[in-house]
Design an enzyme around this catalytic site. Structure first.
Site, PDB file in Angstrom:
ATOM      1  N   CYS A 176      -8.601   8.286  -5.289  1.00 42.56           N
ATOM      2  CA  CYS A 176      -9.284   8.474  -6.569  1.00 42.56           C
ATOM      3  C   CYS A 176      -8.345   8.203  -7.730  1.00 42.56           C
ATOM      4  O   CYS A 176      -7.132   8.339  -7.617  1.00 42.56           O
ATOM      5  CB  CYS A 176      -9.775   9.910  -6.666  1.00 42.56           C
ATOM      6  SG  CYS A 176     -10.894  10.342  -5.351  1.00 42.56           S
ATOM      7  N   LYS A 203      -5.432  -9.544   5.510  1.00 41.44           N
ATOM      8  CA  LYS A 203      -5.475  -8.095   5.719  1.00 41.44           C
ATOM      9  C   LYS A 203      -6.764  -7.688   6.428  1.00 41.44           C
ATOM     10  O   LYS A 203      -6.768  -6.823   7.285  1.00 41.44           O
ATOM     11  CB  LYS A 203      -5.386  -7.400   4.354  1.00 41.44           C
ATOM     12  CG  LYS A 203      -5.410  -5.895   4.416  1.00 41.44           C
ATOM     13  CD  LYS A 203      -4.115  -5.383   4.972  1.00 41.44           C
ATOM     14  CE  LYS A 203      -4.069  -3.883   5.154  1.00 41.44           C
ATOM     15  NZ  LYS A 203      -3.071  -3.510   6.177  1.00 41.44           N
ATOM     16  N   ASN A 212      -9.351  14.648  -8.992  1.00 37.90           N
ATOM     17  CA  ASN A 212      -8.679  14.025  -7.842  1.00 37.90           C
ATOM     18  C   ASN A 212      -8.192  15.132  -6.924  1.00 37.90           C
ATOM     19  O   ASN A 212      -7.797  16.192  -7.407  1.00 37.90           O
ATOM     20  CB  ASN A 212      -7.444  13.233  -8.293  1.00 37.90           C
ATOM     21  CG  ASN A 212      -7.815  11.883  -8.849  1.00 37.90           C
ATOM     22  OD1 ASN A 212      -8.984  11.552  -8.942  1.00 37.90           O
ATOM     23  ND2 ASN A 212      -6.804  11.118  -9.221  1.00 37.90           N
ATOM     24  N   GLY A 213      -8.153  14.864  -5.626  1.00 39.27           N
ATOM     25  CA  GLY A 213      -7.614  15.860  -4.688  1.00 39.27           C
ATOM     26  C   GLY A 213      -8.714  16.548  -3.907  1.00 39.27           C
ATOM     27  O   GLY A 213      -9.835  16.043  -3.808  1.00 39.27           O
ATOM     28  N   GLU A 271       5.009 -11.112  12.762  1.00 35.76           N
ATOM     29  CA  GLU A 271       4.060 -11.407  11.680  1.00 35.76           C
ATOM     30  C   GLU A 271       4.712 -11.487  10.316  1.00 35.76           C
ATOM     31  O   GLU A 271       4.257 -12.248   9.473  1.00 35.76           O
ATOM     32  CB  GLU A 271       2.835 -10.477  11.685  1.00 35.76           C
ATOM     33  CG  GLU A 271       3.071  -9.038  11.345  1.00 35.76           C
ATOM     34  CD  GLU A 271       1.804  -8.173  11.446  1.00 35.76           C
ATOM     35  OE1 GLU A 271       0.689  -8.656  11.214  1.00 35.76           O
ATOM     36  OE2 GLU A 271       1.950  -6.982  11.754  1.00 35.76           O
ATOM     37  N   LYS A 294       5.054  -6.586  14.612  1.00 34.14           N
ATOM     38  CA  LYS A 294       5.541  -6.428  13.231  1.00 34.14           C
ATOM     39  C   LYS A 294       6.579  -7.503  12.934  1.00 34.14           C
ATOM     40  O   LYS A 294       6.549  -8.136  11.880  1.00 34.14           O
ATOM     41  CB  LYS A 294       6.197  -5.053  13.018  1.00 34.14           C
ATOM     42  CG  LYS A 294       5.303  -3.890  12.825  1.00 34.14           C
ATOM     43  CD  LYS A 294       4.609  -3.795  11.491  1.00 34.14           C
ATOM     44  CE  LYS A 294       3.298  -4.481  11.491  1.00 34.14           C
ATOM     45  NZ  LYS A 294       2.169  -3.975  12.181  1.00 34.14           N
ATOM     46  N   HIS A 349      10.061  -9.379  36.442  1.00 35.15           N
ATOM     47  CA  HIS A 349       9.026 -10.317  36.883  1.00 35.15           C
ATOM     48  C   HIS A 349       8.895 -11.505  35.939  1.00 35.15           C
ATOM     49  O   HIS A 349       7.809 -12.044  35.762  1.00 35.15           O
ATOM     50  CB  HIS A 349       7.690  -9.573  37.018  1.00 35.15           C
ATOM     51  CG  HIS A 349       7.773  -8.418  37.952  1.00 35.15           C
ATOM     52  ND1 HIS A 349       7.911  -8.566  39.307  1.00 35.15           N
ATOM     53  CD2 HIS A 349       7.801  -7.087  37.710  1.00 35.15           C
ATOM     54  CE1 HIS A 349       7.995  -7.366  39.870  1.00 35.15           C
ATOM     55  NE2 HIS A 349       7.938  -6.455  38.907  1.00 35.15           N
ATOM     56  N   ARG A 401      -5.546   0.908  -6.098  1.00 33.51           N
ATOM     57  CA  ARG A 401      -5.430   2.084  -5.227  1.00 33.51           C
ATOM     58  C   ARG A 401      -6.564   2.147  -4.212  1.00 33.51           C
ATOM     59  O   ARG A 401      -6.481   2.900  -3.243  1.00 33.51           O
ATOM     60  CB  ARG A 401      -5.453   3.362  -6.074  1.00 33.51           C
ATOM     61  CG  ARG A 401      -4.281   3.476  -7.025  1.00 33.51           C
ATOM     62  CD  ARG A 401      -4.583   4.487  -8.110  1.00 33.51           C
ATOM     63  NE  ARG A 401      -4.809   5.800  -7.549  1.00 33.51           N
ATOM     64  CZ  ARG A 401      -3.880   6.722  -7.401  1.00 33.51           C
ATOM     65  NH1 ARG A 401      -2.649   6.469  -7.770  1.00 33.51           N
ATOM     66  NH2 ARG A 401      -4.166   7.892  -6.895  1.00 33.51           N
ATOM     67  N   GLU A 404       3.917  -3.260  19.459  1.00 32.39           N
ATOM     68  CA  GLU A 404       3.748  -3.175  18.009  1.00 32.39           C
ATOM     69  C   GLU A 404       5.040  -3.599  17.275  1.00 32.39           C
ATOM     70  O   GLU A 404       4.987  -4.283  16.252  1.00 32.39           O
ATOM     71  CB  GLU A 404       3.330  -1.747  17.626  1.00 32.39           C
ATOM     72  CG  GLU A 404       3.302  -1.424  16.142  1.00 32.39           C
ATOM     73  CD  GLU A 404       2.322  -2.247  15.308  1.00 32.39           C
ATOM     74  OE1 GLU A 404       1.559  -3.057  15.873  1.00 32.39           O
ATOM     75  OE2 GLU A 404       2.360  -2.101  14.075  1.00 32.39           O
ATOM     76  N   TRP A 421     -12.610   7.641  -4.178  1.00 32.20           N
ATOM     77  CA  TRP A 421     -12.367   7.259  -2.782  1.00 32.20           C
ATOM     78  C   TRP A 421     -12.921   8.424  -1.978  1.00 32.20           C
ATOM     79  O   TRP A 421     -12.343   9.506  -1.966  1.00 32.20           O
ATOM     80  CB  TRP A 421     -10.851   7.073  -2.580  1.00 32.20           C
ATOM     81  CG  TRP A 421     -10.410   6.832  -1.188  1.00 32.20           C
ATOM     82  CD1 TRP A 421     -10.142   7.760  -0.228  1.00 32.20           C
ATOM     83  CD2 TRP A 421     -10.118   5.563  -0.589  1.00 32.20           C
ATOM     84  NE1 TRP A 421      -9.724   7.139   0.920  1.00 32.20           N
ATOM     85  CE2 TRP A 421      -9.696   5.812   0.730  1.00 32.20           C
ATOM     86  CE3 TRP A 421     -10.186   4.252  -1.039  1.00 32.20           C
ATOM     87  CZ2 TRP A 421      -9.333   4.789   1.599  1.00 32.20           C
ATOM     88  CZ3 TRP A 421      -9.813   3.244  -0.166  1.00 32.20           C
ATOM     89  CH2 TRP A 421      -9.401   3.510   1.133  1.00 32.20           C
TER      90      TRP A 421
END
Ligand code: G6P
Length: 608
Positions: A2, A603, A100-101, A488, A485, A504, A27, A481, A74
């Site tokens: 928010c 994204k 907010n919050g 990419e 990272k 193997h 945001r 992962e 949000w």
């Protein structure tokens, strides 16, 4: 996340509010609204979606008035709708508020206020506060806000006005940021300095438990006990982009460093430690069906798929629930034996990934219960699945996912306790996992201290062409992962392997120019991992190891060791991945790539 903007002064507030909202767009948000007052008349507009939708609702005109408040929402409590968008007003339509919050005790307060005759228009926790202020209002909005603040629990910031107190804006905060921008003509209040600096660079940051009363171009800062705080404005020298990145060179680095907070955000209000249980409100509507689940498919793409791979181990080991992680793009093309006890759990940061969405639809056509673990509220996957759990970590902007991955793992651990306790998990085990979960934010903070050491290691290796990442059991997916990272964002070829697989095939690659990054915490596969490290060392391959603090054996084998805090085996991936994210980041920056927007990648992948 928010965002708040408010203005009072000699200028017209509307253009300033609109500009401020646009500055807060980065945001992330799902609805927006504003309220402007002129001669006690309030004009308010709200819209779901982008600021352009709000502008359409306003119809291209100016709204007159030199005082107003605005908000980007949000969603947390209640889906994104116009009713749930801010500003909210009291029963009389005179007190207006943006928030907010989270107000943690909102339900109890709402029940009480409803008994006293207040009528609510939204499902939000925020609206509770405006009615609470109304209850205490006796002609001074600042005093009413101050009294209401004593009644609420949680983290929050508020900006409020009363339409019959001309030119007066009041603000207060605890645990959620608020800043005043001081101009010759007036004062802007915002949750983020980015919404201010086009107007002025003179700012005052409010501290927790401080309030600001702004009227007639003057501001007065006081604490909640009504004592004046003398604060002088300071100058902001950063430009907008720097501000959005909060001083970090890249969004990715900012997001890596946000992880102690994002883990906290994903856990907030969900753990009942004494009972060894978790509460996931988004699953309440399907709770009965969840107890019937016999097989779980964790379906996702990219980083989210690797989170699913960790989840598979967690759910099988601790919840006795047969689970398998599946790449979403393969799901539809394989004969699926979906029976009555089947459930599909989609993991997706954006909630828009086309392959994941297609898998959900396929499962739904076959009457399989579909759930989502999604970050973006109101996204397609959030809307399509029957129930789910939000990450609540704010926007992730860098293409390479970081804080979403650790949050997905946190939620999978919560789901493990959720399902486990419905099945065979003992109280003590539930308590143990939830306690370890609550300690994670602090341990993630500790893990971030590896930053400097990781940077040194990256400086040594950034020119290599190939890298291997190795792990077993829970950390096999972390190896995958770590490799993802690195490839990419640095464009260095990297592969992740299960430690047991190196004999193997991959061992043939090993020589002095082919380094390996081992994830080797002190867990149930520790000894096996050490043997694999020896195998690589014996063939001249350089070895970097990620080990548990205090481990001395690893240092005798590896060329470089980075230490992370000890935690429960199933939670080690949440800490172990952090140094790997940092490693990829520094390898990329030494290679001068575009870290936040790597070539050829997006994204949100909305095509199959
Ligand atoms: C893209 C992103 C990845 C992400 C994947 C899945 O490839 O670059 O970082 O892991 O999509 O995205 P989702 O939004 O579904 O988690």
């Amino acid at each position: 996340m928010c965002g708040i903007v408010g203005y009072t002064g000699q200028k017209q507030s509307f253009p300033l509010l609109l500009d401020g909202l646009k500055r807060l767009e980065y945001r992330g948000y799902d609805s927006a609204g504003l309220a402007v007052v002129k001669e006690s008349q309030v004009e308010s507009h709200k819209a779901v979606g982008k600021i352009e939708e709000l502008q359409k609702d306003i119809g291209g005109k100016d709204i007159p008035g030199s005082l107003g408040i605005a908000h980007t929402r949000w969603a947390t409590h209640g889906v994104p709708t116009e009713e749930n968008a801010h500003p909210h007003c009291d029963c009389s339509g005179r007190i207006w508020l943006v928030h907010n919050g989270i107000i943690e005790n909102h339900q109890a307060l709402k029940d009480q206020l409803e008994k006293e005759g207040h009528e609510f228009q939204s499902e939000t926790d925020s609206e509770v506060m405006v009615h609470l202020i109304e209850k205490f209002y006796q002609g001074d909005i600042a005093e009413a806000l101050r009294q209401a603040l004593y009644k609420i629990e949680g983290a929050y910031s508020f900006v409020v006005f009363h339409s019959e107190e001309p030119g007066k804006l009041v603000a207060a905060k605890k645990g959620s940021p608020l800043v005043l921008g001081i101009d010759d003509d007036g004062v802007i209040v915002a949750s983020d300095v980015t919404a201010i600096i086009r107007q002025t660079r003179n700012v005052i940051y409010l501290e927790d438990k401080e309030m600001a009363v702004v009227e007639g171009g003057e501001f007065h800062i006081l604490n909640w006990n009504n004592q004046t705080r003398n604060k002088e404005p300071q100058k902001v020298s950063w430009d907008l982009e720097e501000l959005e990145k909060k001083g970090y060179d890249h969004f990715m680095l900012k997001e890596i460093f946000e992880q102690p907070d994002s883990i906290t955000d994903s856990l907030r209000g969900r753990v009942i430690q004494e009972e060894g249980k978790v509460k996931l409100g988004g699953l309440d509507t399907v709770a009965d069906r969840l107890s019937q689940v016999e097989n779980l498919d964790l379906v996702a793409c990219g980083t989210a798929y690797y989170a699913g791979l960790v989840g598979e181990y967690m759910l099988e080991e601790y919840a006795d629930l047969p689970a398998r992680a599946l790449v979403a793009s393969e799901f539809r093309y394989r004969k699926q034996l979906l029976d009555k006890g089947h459930c599909l759990l989609a993991l997706s940061q954006s909630g828009e990934t086309a392959d994941t969405l297609a898998a959900i639809k396929e499962a739904q056509e076959r009457n399989v219960l579909s759930l989502g673990v999604v970050n973006v509220v109101g996204s397609s996957i959030a809307r399509t699945t029957e129930a789910g759990v939000y990450n609540h970590i704010g926007p992730e902007i860098a293409v390479a996912s970081t804080k979403a991955f650790t949050s997905q793992l946190v939620i999978l651990a919560l789901l493990t306790v959720y399902w486990g306790r419905m099945r065979n998990m003992a109280l003590a085990m539930g308590q143990r996992i939830t306690q370890e979960l609550e300690e994670l934010p602090q341990k993630a903070q500790e893990t971030l201290k590896t930053d400097k050491r990781i940077r040194e290691i990256a400086q040594k290796y950034y020119q290599v062409s190939n890298f291997a990442f190795l792990g077993r059991k829970y950390n096999y997916a972390v190896a995958l992962e770590g490799a993802l990272k690195l490839k990419e964002i640095s464009y260095i070829h990297a592969e992740g392997f299960a430690g047991g697989e190196i004999k193997h095939g991959p061992l043939a690659l090993v020589d002095k120019d082919f380094p390996s990054f081992f994830i080797v915490p002190q867990d149930s596969v520790y000894e096996k991992n050490l043997s694999n490290m020896q195998e690589i060392k014996a063939r001249g391959g350089p070895v970097i190891a990620l080990a548990t603090q205090g481990d001395e054996r690893v240092a005798q084998i590896a060329d470089e060791v980075v230490y992370i805090p000890k935690t429960l085996e199933m939670l080690t991936p949440i800490l172990a991945v952090i140094p790997l994210q940092l490693f990829a980041y520094y390898m990329a920056t030494f290679n001068s790539t575009d870290v936040d927007k790597p070539r050829n990648l997006a994204k949100s992948v909305t095509v199959e």
